[in-house]
Design a protein around this motif. Structure first.
Motif, mmCIF file in Angstrom:
data_model
loop_
_atom_site.group_PDB
_atom_site.id
_atom_site.type_symbol
_atom_site.label_atom_id
_atom_site.label_comp_id
_atom_site.label_asym_id
_atom_site.label_seq_id
_atom_site.Cartn_x
_atom_site.Cartn_y
_atom_site.Cartn_z
ATOM 1 N N GLY A 228 39.222 57.508 27.207
ATOM 2 C CA GLY A 228 38.465 57.242 26.198
ATOM 3 C C GLY A 228 37.467 58.188 27.279
ATOM 4 O O GLY A 228 37.361 58.102 28.258
ATOM 5 N N LEU B 298 40.552 56.501 18.005
ATOM 6 C CA LEU B 298 41.466 57.626 18.084
ATOM 7 C C LEU B 298 42.474 58.204 17.271
ATOM 8 O O LEU B 298 43.034 59.363 17.239
ATOM 9 N N GLU C 256 40.185 63.965 23.806
ATOM 10 C CA GLU C 256 39.681 63.064 24.443
ATOM 11 C C GLU C 256 38.197 63.919 24.774
ATOM 12 O O GLU C 256 37.267 62.607 24.194
ATOM 13 N N GLY D 46 49.298 54.352 20.011
ATOM 14 C CA GLY D 46 47.944 53.640 20.579
ATOM 15 C C GLY D 46 49.163 52.049 21.147
ATOM 16 O O GLY D 46 50.271 52.057 21.316
ATOM 17 N N VAL E 12 43.207 55.283 25.885
ATOM 18 C CA VAL E 12 42.943 54.496 24.626
ATOM 19 C C VAL E 12 44.170 54.849 24.202
ATOM 20 O O VAL E 12 44.563 54.200 22.752
ATOM 21 N N LEU F 98 36.760 61.969 21.239
ATOM 22 C CA LEU F 98 36.597 61.689 21.404
ATOM 23 C C LEU F 98 35.082 61.320 22.085
ATOM 24 O O LEU F 98 34.083 60.334 21.478
#
Length: 272
Positions: free
Chosen positions: A223, A94, A262, A117, A229, A265
């Motif tokens: 995620g 992240l 996103e 987080g 996430v 990721l």
């Protein structure tokens, strides 16, 4: 704070998984030093409710291992924790996918932007970026140093709204609904209704729920497998985050940033 409490000691097999009491006590010693921002042997012993001899043994072991330093009779956490923290953060997908996007968000808005987080039902700041007009530096410093509750922050509610139902129920059941301001949600039923609204619209707000005079907007980061996430958020004074900027413009910018993270990721998954 008693180091010999059941949660710190070795449990019976029938009561749950076994624990190594000395490791739990060492962790508690570290936490006490952190909370006291350094302390003497007497101060730490009194807080732990253990003898000076016992505490001295733990402290000297931590000094020998490089986790604690001692100067002029005062014990403090060592710089080794900085290196450990940097390692943990840099190994987090992240952070790698999101920190540059958070920088861009802070630059566009001129405010504090955060990448958040979640762990053990609390939120932790993985990264923050300070825009040109950002204020309340002491408040944001406290956010970085101590994991926060989820129920009174925009990022926390954005995350909580998107975790699996059984985990959300567990977190809420164990939530300490501490009232920070008159606007803080302190009722589980009200929180559940709020989380349902957040899932529908895609973002969360903190309308002076954590600190008077401050607002925030947060959006979840999902995620590649569609599980949450983390979250991204922007915090600003109510005088600058109001009306359409609070209700429309900032949510759009925060959700756009979450979407970009996103994408990062997702693409990182194929690059690895």
């Amino acid at each position: 704070m008693t180091a010999g409490s059941p949660r710190n000691g070795t449990e019976n097999e029938r009561d749950g998984p076994r624990r190594i009491k000395s490791v739990c006590t060492a962790a508690t010693v570290i936490d006490v030093i952190k909370q006291q921002q350094g302390g003497s042997l007497t101060d730490i012993s009194q807080e732990l409710e253990l003898t000076k001899g016992t505490v001295h043994t733990y402290l000297q072991t931590l000094v020998d291992c490089g986790f604690v330093t001692r100067e002029n009779g005062e014990y403090r956490l060592s710089f080794q924790f900085i290196a450990l923290g940097e390692h943990v953060r840099n190994e987090t997908d992240l952070y790698m996918a999101g920190h540059s996007e958070v920088d861009a968000l802070a630059e566009r808005t001129g405010e504090y932007a955060h990448l958040i987080g979640e762990e053990r039902g609390r939120e932790t700041v993985l990264y923050e970026s300070r825009g040109e007009f950002a204020v309340a530096m002491d408040y944001h410093l406290r956010m970085r140093e101590t994991p926060q509750h989820l129920h009174d922050t925009a990022a926390g509610k954005a995350i909580l709204a998107h975790v699996p139902t059984d985990r959300r129920d567990e977190i809420i059941a164990n939530q300490e609904f501490e009232r920070q301001t008159a606007n803080t949600i302190t009722d589980a039923a009200e929180l559940r209704e709020t989380l349902a609204d957040i899932r529908e619209r895609g973002y969360a707000v903190n309308d002076e729920e954590e600190i008077r005079g401050m607002r925030a907007v947060g959006a979840p980061v999902l995620g590649p497998d569609e599980t949450v996430v983390g979250a991204v958020s922007v915090t600003a004074p109510t005088s600058r985050l109001k009306d359409e900027r609070f209700r429309t413009e900032m949510p759009e910018q925060v959700m756009e940033t979450a979407n970009l993270i996103e994408v990062n990721l997702e693409t990182a998954r194929f690059d690895s």
